[in-house]
Scaffold this motif. Structure first.
Motif, short mmCIF file in Angstrom:
data_model
loop_
_atom_site.label_atom_id
_atom_site.label_comp_id
_atom_site.label_asym_id
_atom_site.label_seq_id
_atom_site.Cartn_x
_atom_site.Cartn_y
_atom_site.Cartn_z
N GLY A 23 -5.01 -2.18 -4.51
CA GLY A 23 -4.46 -3.09 -3.51
C GLY A 23 -3.42 -2.45 -2.62
N TRP A 25 -3.65 -0.30 -0.12
CA TRP A 25 -3.95 -0.25 1.31
C TRP A 25 -3.89 -1.63 1.94
N VAL A 26 -4.26 -2.66 1.19
CA VAL A 26 -4.11 -4.03 1.69
C VAL A 26 -2.62 -4.35 1.86
N ALA A 27 -1.83 -3.96 0.85
CA ALA A 27 -0.39 -4.19 0.95
C ALA A 27 0.21 -3.45 2.14
N ALA A 29 -1.28 -2.50 4.89
CA ALA A 29 -1.72 -3.12 6.14
C ALA A 29 -0.91 -4.38 6.43
N MET A 30 -0.66 -5.19 5.40
CA MET A 30 0.08 -6.43 5.61
C MET A 30 1.54 -6.15 5.93
N THR A 32 2.69 -3.48 7.31
CA THR A 32 2.74 -2.91 8.65
C THR A 32 2.63 -4.00 9.70
N TYR A 143 3.79 1.58 -4.43
CA TYR A 143 2.33 1.48 -4.36
C TYR A 143 1.68 2.85 -4.20
N LEU A 201 -1.37 -12.28 -0.23
CA LEU A 201 -2.10 -11.01 -0.24
C LEU A 201 -1.40 -9.88 -0.99
N VAL A 202 -0.09 -9.91 -1.09
CA VAL A 202 0.65 -8.75 -1.63
C VAL A 202 1.33 -9.11 -2.94
N ARG A 203 1.09 -8.32 -3.98
CA ARG A 203 1.73 -8.50 -5.28
C ARG A 203 2.92 -7.56 -5.39
#
Length: 447
Positions: A23, A25-27, A29-30, A32, A143, A201-203
């Protein structure tokens, strides 16, 4: 959370992780995207300076104060307690709340009908944005493993150029078609929605879960709570951290002093109109800053494996290269030529950012990362954001008596000496890093 249960003690003697967490790259992206909104909100005032001046009748000095000193005081001072709180609690929730606060304050900016009301709204934006960047630095550092953080933080630091470019294109277009007030209201509304999406979306990653065991094994637990005084004492006692902050702060006198008045300079003294600003200036900022920040992150990861001095030598060299382009930009007789020369500074001026952020995040303990990032921003922004726009605005009003048609041009020339002060500070930092001061984290790069 399952990730929060990871115990660093179980990793004693193990090699540091080489892959990002699931996760990541999702974190990234969010975070950013949140940073894009952070900088977009912050830059709208500079982008819409001329219509705001026409509507509220404010001077260059007043614009400099509201975009500089007034904003910086709240932004910087609040960042310290926010950093302390985030180091001791859930950083994702702190970031979400901060985003909601600054976005609501941005909406209030669009509703201001007098200069004092706009001042209060901008100060409130500063209060919210104080909780934006330091927690993000620390979340990303937990991360992504060592050796990939420069790239990850470099990608995160694309937030300012993307935010600035989008702000120029979006803000100028909305202002030209409708009004400057609507631009503030729409951007603020988007930020409120983003604050809620972030929580989904972010943990929250475990602090220090990807780091090698530290030399100071007395605090091996990832959940250790670093004290405010302990972190402050550590930061000011480390010359490499202080010099990184000072060099970055002086650099920001140039970047914020220029950035807060470039649109007004291009429109008032170079003859651009809002529609041209929305297209051409947005392209210059989007391409130049994005390329510079991305390339700097990659170069930092590459060259600091050989020597820690690269954290200082890269920004020193790029700032030296930027000086002639900056002078040519201010001198240029037409806005197309000015924008062509401006590509140089927008690419070269920002190598310091990924360098300073990565250095600080690598050199401190995981439980001190948010607070250390907040201290870095405190010094950087009190100097750069607090003094840069305020200085340029006051200088422009001072030059108006003798240079009524090009007072901003004269004011922007006065930023050149700050380039050389910043270069000197980074060369001093290189000398300190070259002494081989040991990092508190095992496996640190050697000089």
């Amino acid at each position: 959370m399952a990730m929060a249960a990871v115990d660093l003690a179980a990793r004693a003697g193990a090699e540091p992780a080489s892959k990002p967490l699931p996760g990541a790259w999702v974190a990234l992206a969010m975070l950013t995207f949140i940073y894009v909104l952070n900088f977009l909100d912050r830059q709208l005032l500079a982008i819409l300076a001329k219509p705001i001046q026409d509507s509220l009748g404010v001077s260059d000095t007043q614009l400099g104060l509201i975009g500089g000193l007034y904003f910086a005081l709240f932004y910087c001072l609040i960042s310290i307690p926010v950093g302390w709180l985030a180091d001791r609690s859930n950083r994702v929730k702190v970031l979400s709340l901060a985003c909601a606060i600054w976005s609501a304050a941005t909406v209030a900016c669009g509703m201001a009908s007098t200069y004092p009301q706009l001042v209060v709204a901008r100060m409130s934006v500063g209060v919210g944005e104080a909780g934006g960047v330091p927690p993000s630095y620390a979340i990303i550092s937990d991360y992504f493993p060592r050796g990939q953080r420069g790239t990850a933080l470099g990608l995160f630091n694309l937030g300012p150029p993307i935010g600035a470019a989008m702000g120029i294109a979006f803000g100028a277009s909305i202002a030209a078609a409708y009004s400057w007030r609507l631009a503030f209201i729409l951007v603020g509304a988007i930020g409120i929605v983003a604050a809620l999406v972030l929580l989904v979306l972010v943990r929250e990653p475990v602090r220090g879960g990807l780091d090698a065991p530290r030399a100071d094994a007395a605090s091996t637990s990832a959940s250790a709570k670093a004290g405010f005084g302990e972190t402050m004492k550590m930061f000011v006692s480390r010359p490499e951290l202080v010099l990184a902050a000072l060099g970055s702060g002086v650099t920001q006198i140039v970047t914020y002093g220029l950035g807060n008045f470039t649109t007004l300079f291009l429109m008032r003294e170079k003859g651009m109109v809002l529609e041209e600003v929305a297209l051409w200036y947005a392209l210059v900022v989007g391409i130049g800053m994005s390329a510079g920040i991305f390339v700097s992150g990659r170069m930092i990861d590459r060259f600091t494996r050989r020597s820690r001095k690269a954290y200082a030598l890269l920004p020193a060299a790029t700032l030296a290269l930027a000086v002639p382009f900056y002078i040519a930009f201010v001198w240029a007789p037409s806005w197309p030529m000015a924008l062509l020369f401006l590509l140089g500074p927008t690419f070269l001026n920002y190598f310091y950012l990924s360098s300073a952020v990565t250095l600080v995040q690598e050199e401190v303990r995981p439980e001190q990362r948010v607070m250390s990032g907040a201290l870095l921003l405190l010094v950087m922004n009190l100097i750069g954001l607090g003094l840069g726009p305020t200085f340029v605005g006051a200088a422009s009003d001072w030059f108006r008596a003798s240079h009524p048609d090009n007072s901003l041009q004269m004011a922007l020339y006065t930023l050149v000496p700050f380039y050389f002060v910043a270069i000197g500070l980074f060369l001093w930092l290189a000398r300190v890093l070259g002494r081989g001061t040991p990092s508190p984290i095992v496996g640190g790069a050697s000089a």
